[in-house]
Write a protein that holds these residues in place. Sequence first.
Motif, PDB file in Angstrom:
ATOM      1  N   ALA A 225      77.940  23.110  44.981  1.00 42.90           N
ATOM      2  CA  ALA A 225      76.899  22.121  44.706  1.00 42.90           C
ATOM      3  C   ALA A 225      75.536  22.620  45.180  1.00 42.90           C
ATOM      4  N   ARG A 226      75.512  23.281  46.335  1.00 40.42           N
ATOM      5  CA  ARG A 226      74.250  23.824  46.839  1.00 40.42           C
ATOM      6  C   ARG A 226      73.692  24.881  45.882  1.00 40.42           C
ATOM      7  N   THR A 227      74.560  25.708  45.338  1.00 44.64           N
ATOM      8  CA  THR A 227      74.115  26.749  44.406  1.00 44.64           C
ATOM      9  C   THR A 227      73.553  26.142  43.131  1.00 44.64           C
ATOM     10  N   VAL A 228      74.197  25.102  42.621  1.00 41.74           N
ATOM     11  CA  VAL A 228      73.660  24.407  41.440  1.00 41.74           C
ATOM     12  C   VAL A 228      72.260  23.886  41.736  1.00 41.74           C
ATOM     13  N   GLY A 229      72.089  23.293  42.892  1.00 40.50           N
ATOM     14  CA  GLY A 229      70.770  22.780  43.257  1.00 40.50           C
ATOM     15  C   GLY A 229      69.726  23.876  43.367  1.00 40.50           C
ATOM     16  N   ALA A 230      70.112  25.021  43.927  1.00 38.46           N
ATOM     17  CA  ALA A 230      69.185  26.144  44.047  1.00 38.46           C
ATOM     18  C   ALA A 230      68.772  26.664  42.680  1.00 38.46           C
ATOM     19  N   VAL A 231      69.716  26.735  41.756  1.00 41.76           N
ATOM     20  CA  VAL A 231      69.412  27.174  40.398  1.00 41.76           C
ATOM     21  C   VAL A 231      68.452  26.202  39.733  1.00 41.76           C
ATOM     22  N   ALA A 232      68.741  24.906  39.837  1.00 37.03           N
ATOM     23  CA  ALA A 232      67.890  23.897  39.209  1.00 37.03           C
ATOM     24  C   ALA A 232      66.460  23.964  39.740  1.00 37.03           C
ATOM     25  N   ALA A 233      66.328  24.242  41.031  1.00 35.25           N
ATOM     26  CA  ALA A 233      65.007  24.254  41.650  1.00 35.25           C
ATOM     27  C   ALA A 233      64.230  25.535  41.389  1.00 35.25           C
ATOM     28  N   ASN A 234      64.927  26.645  41.098  1.00 34.03           N
ATOM     29  CA  ASN A 234      64.240  27.935  41.094  1.00 34.03           C
ATOM     30  C   ASN A 234      64.413  28.787  39.842  1.00 34.03           C
ATOM     31  N   CYS A 235      65.394  28.506  39.009  1.00 32.80           N
ATOM     32  CA  CYS A 235      65.724  29.425  37.918  1.00 32.80           C
ATOM     33  C   CYS A 235      65.604  28.810  36.530  1.00 32.80           C
ATOM     34  N   ALA A 236      65.050  27.610  36.447  1.00 33.21           N
ATOM     35  CA  ALA A 236      65.034  26.930  35.154  1.00 33.21           C
ATOM     36  C   ALA A 236      63.745  26.152  34.958  1.00 33.21           C
ATOM     37  N   ALA A 263      81.121  24.115  36.615  1.00 33.85           N
ATOM     38  CA  ALA A 263      80.756  23.245  37.729  1.00 33.85           C
ATOM     39  C   ALA A 263      80.682  21.794  37.269  1.00 33.85           C
ATOM     40  N   ALA A 264      80.086  21.564  36.098  1.00 35.81           N
ATOM     41  CA  ALA A 264      79.979  20.209  35.577  1.00 35.81           C
ATOM     42  C   ALA A 264      81.349  19.592  35.309  1.00 35.81           C
ATOM     43  N   LEU A 265      82.318  20.435  34.976  1.00 39.23           N
ATOM     44  CA  LEU A 265      83.663  19.953  34.672  1.00 39.23           C
ATOM     45  C   LEU A 265      84.545  19.807  35.905  1.00 39.23           C
ATOM     46  N   ARG A 266      84.286  20.608  36.936  1.00 34.99           N
ATOM     47  CA  ARG A 266      85.213  20.661  38.067  1.00 34.99           C
ATOM     48  C   ARG A 266      84.740  19.946  39.320  1.00 34.99           C
ATOM     49  N   LEU A 267      83.428  19.865  39.545  1.00 37.03           N
ATOM     50  CA  LEU A 267      82.939  19.256  40.776  1.00 37.03           C
ATOM     51  C   LEU A 267      83.082  17.745  40.712  1.00 37.03           C
ATOM     52  N   PRO A 268      83.207  17.095  41.874  1.00 34.79           N
ATOM     53  CA  PRO A 268      83.217  15.632  41.880  1.00 34.79           C
ATOM     54  C   PRO A 268      81.905  15.093  41.319  1.00 34.79           C
ATOM     55  N   SER A 269      81.968  13.949  40.677  1.00 38.99           N
ATOM     56  CA  SER A 269      80.767  13.386  40.071  1.00 38.99           C
ATOM     57  C   SER A 269      79.675  13.219  41.116  1.00 38.99           C
ATOM     58  N   GLY A 270      78.445  13.449  40.693  1.00 35.84           N
ATOM     59  CA  GLY A 270      77.323  13.351  41.614  1.00 35.84           C
ATOM     60  C   GLY A 270      76.136  14.133  41.103  1.00 35.84           C
ATOM     61  N   VAL A 271      75.198  14.378  41.999  1.00 31.74           N
ATOM     62  CA  VAL A 271      73.939  15.024  41.626  1.00 31.74           C
ATOM     63  C   VAL A 271      74.173  16.419  41.063  1.00 31.74           C
ATOM     64  N   ALA A 272      75.054  17.192  41.674  1.00 29.79           N
ATOM     65  CA  ALA A 272      75.275  18.570  41.226  1.00 29.79           C
ATOM     66  C   ALA A 272      75.862  18.601  39.824  1.00 29.79           C
ATOM     67  N   VAL A 273      76.796  17.714  39.533  1.00 30.06           N
ATOM     68  CA  VAL A 273      77.381  17.657  38.193  1.00 30.06           C
ATOM     69  C   VAL A 273      76.311  17.296  37.169  1.00 30.06           C
TER      70      VAL A 273
END
Length: 339
Positions: A225-236, A263-273
């Motif tokens: 989840a932390r990695t998804v957040g880092a990508v959203a903040a810096n790579c897109a 990640a969207a399919l496997r992580l628990p629902s929430g901000v990262a998904v």
Amino acid sequence: MVWADRAAAAEHAIRHRHLRRLWGLPGTVLGRSGWPPTLGDRLHRNWNYWWQAHLLDCLVDAELRDPDPGRRATLRRFVRTVRLRNFGSWINDYYDDIAWLALALQRVSGVTGIDLNGALRPIFARLGEGWSSDAGGGIWWRRGDTFKNAPANGPAAIAHARAGQIGRARELTEWMRATLVDPSSGLVWDGVRVDTGEVETYIYTYCQGVYLGACLELSEVEEAARTVGAVAANCAPGGVLRGQGGGDGGLFAGVLARYLALAALRLPSGVAVDAARALVLGSAQACWDNAIAAPGGPLFGPEWSEPAPASDDLRQHRARDLSVQLGGWLLLEAAASLE
């Protein structure tokens, strides 16, 4: 099923423009490295081993999306042809290359039932040889080199995990976390030069993808989840994954999209998904909107947020690279998996 239809269009385009026999031999098929093809492309002179591994992976995505006996036959021919073009061997001197092929072969075996243990054994044996305690662990990028990086260790970790070799998968992932993850941003750096101790702090999108994939395979939910957040903040910027040119870079964002979809399919629902899903679908929409019509289907540009080049300019543009077209196809398959 909008995204499934668009992924099918991308598959058709690459089949039409890139898939050809190897050296005219019956029963073979491989992806030409460029379109329109040069003489070297027609002869498959440029052996972009890891591009072919991702083409194989995309064919598996398509088979999962829309099972077809003809495609399964193509998968079988493709696997045989990779070994033929690699002069009778499954391995080479690049640990990242063979890790990518291992991932593709594992998935081919899963969807076709073909026994590929004879191919996977030498690959895993070579990956085992690549491990050393230098710089705290991890495997090398290339035999005889002094560089260890995320693009080798990430896919190797995923492959080991999927083979049930959890201990080695965890060692590789923990080495990346200790050595290559920026503690402040959560982004994954490229690699470390063991002879000097210098860390190459370049930020490549596929480094984020393979680390995310390894965390997912090991059920490390918080780190994923932390990695998804880092990508959203810096790579897109603008919600669209950043491109990194042609050549090998043409595949980087597509690789990240694959693992964001997982990640969207496997992580628990929430901000990262929600973030992972938005990144995949937003990037896919931009990629599709900026594609142009070309023989066989859509032609994608190396930067999904920008229009692809006019087809008459292609010989001077990186969009002719198979890697760039595979990146777009990979992204659309990722989007289709979320429908």
